[in-house]
Structure formats: C-alpha cells, structure tokens
Design a protein around this motif. Structure first.
Motif, PDB file in Angstrom:
ATOM      1  N   GLU A   1       0.830  -1.195   0.000  1.00 19.94           N
ATOM      2  CA  GLU A   1       0.000   0.000   0.000  1.00 19.94           C
ATOM      3  C   GLU A   1       0.869   1.252   0.000  1.00 19.94           C
ATOM      4  O   GLU A   1       1.951   1.259   0.586  1.00 19.94           O
ATOM      5  CB  GLU A   1      -0.912   0.023   1.232  1.00 19.94           C
ATOM      6  N   SER A   2       0.371   2.298  -0.612  1.00 15.02           N
ATOM      7  CA  SER A   2       1.089   3.560  -0.638  1.00 15.02           C
ATOM      8  C   SER A   2       0.108   4.711  -0.791  1.00 15.02           C
ATOM      9  O   SER A   2      -1.066   4.504  -1.091  1.00 15.02           O
ATOM     10  CB  SER A   2       2.116   3.583  -1.776  1.00 15.02           C
TER      11      SER A   2
ATOM     12  N   THR B   1      -0.688   1.774   4.932  1.00 13.71           N
ATOM     13  CA  THR B   1      -0.219   3.142   4.758  1.00 13.71           C
ATOM     14  C   THR B   1      -0.992   4.050   5.714  1.00 13.71           C
ATOM     15  O   THR B   1      -2.211   3.949   5.829  1.00 13.71           O
ATOM     16  CB  THR B   1      -0.358   3.595   3.285  1.00 13.71           C
TER      17      THR B   1
END
Length: 118
Positions: free
Chosen positions: A6-7, A112
């Motif tokens: 995830e980002s 994230t």
C-alpha cells in the motif's frame, strides 16, 4: 501466495483529499473482490470499501459519498480516492481481498498511514 503493498498515505487537513494505491502480486487478482480496510488506534480493523471483478462497489456508511474505490486488472492494483477527509478517517489503511463474501488473505501488507488533523 500474495504480496500486498500500500502507498499514498500522509498527513492532510480536514476536508482534504488523498489517493491510496495498492499493488497485489503473486495471486489471481482479476477474479477476486478486492477491498480497502482501515484500523484506527484501539479499534478493530474495518472494511471501508470493496469492488468485485465486475466493478460492483460497496462502501461503509461512514465513507459513502466521500470515498471511491477502483481497480485496474492489468496492473493488479486497487485504488482508493478519499475526499472530504475527516479526523475520524485517521487510521492505517490496508488492501486485501474482501467484501461480497470474500475472505482476506492471511498475509497483510504494512499498510499506509492516513492522518487527518489540523
């Protein structure tokens, strides 16, 4: 069997926007229902949005009308556009299978962090 990354998280003011992205590798992506989850401090992880292989979507009541989930089967990605963010949206956000009866993989990514604060 799956790697989830995830980002896109960050610190934003109330009313702001963020777009999260998740890439899933090592799994059969296109046939599954994928989802975004979040977990706030002291709370259980909750399902916030999901999208089926045919792009039918479902949202938690708390985010309905503010968040939009999308997917790109060619890239094995699922995104979450978050608008009009509220302090209550502060959490670590994760992607995984889920929603519409789909069970998440036992292996989760690091998530994230989304922080909504003035």
């Amino acid at each position: 069997q799956v790697q989830l990354v995830e980002s896109g998280g960050g610190l934003v003011q109330p009313g702001g926007s963020l777009r999260l992205s998740c890439v899933a590798s090592g799994s059969i992506f296109s046939a599954a229902t994928w989802a975004w989850y979040r977990q706030a401090p002291g709370k259980e992880r909750e399902l916030v949005a999901s999208i089926t292989s045919t792009r039918v979507t479902n949202y938690a009541d708390s985010v309905k009308g503010r968040f939009t989930i999308s997917r790109n089967n060619g890239k094995n990605t699922v995104d979450l556009q978050m608008n009009r963010l509220e302090p209550e949206d502060t959490a670590v956000y994760y992607c995984n299978r889920g929603g519409f009866g789909w069970t998440p993989f036992s292996s989760w990514g690091q998530g994230t962090q989304v922080t909504v604060s003035s």
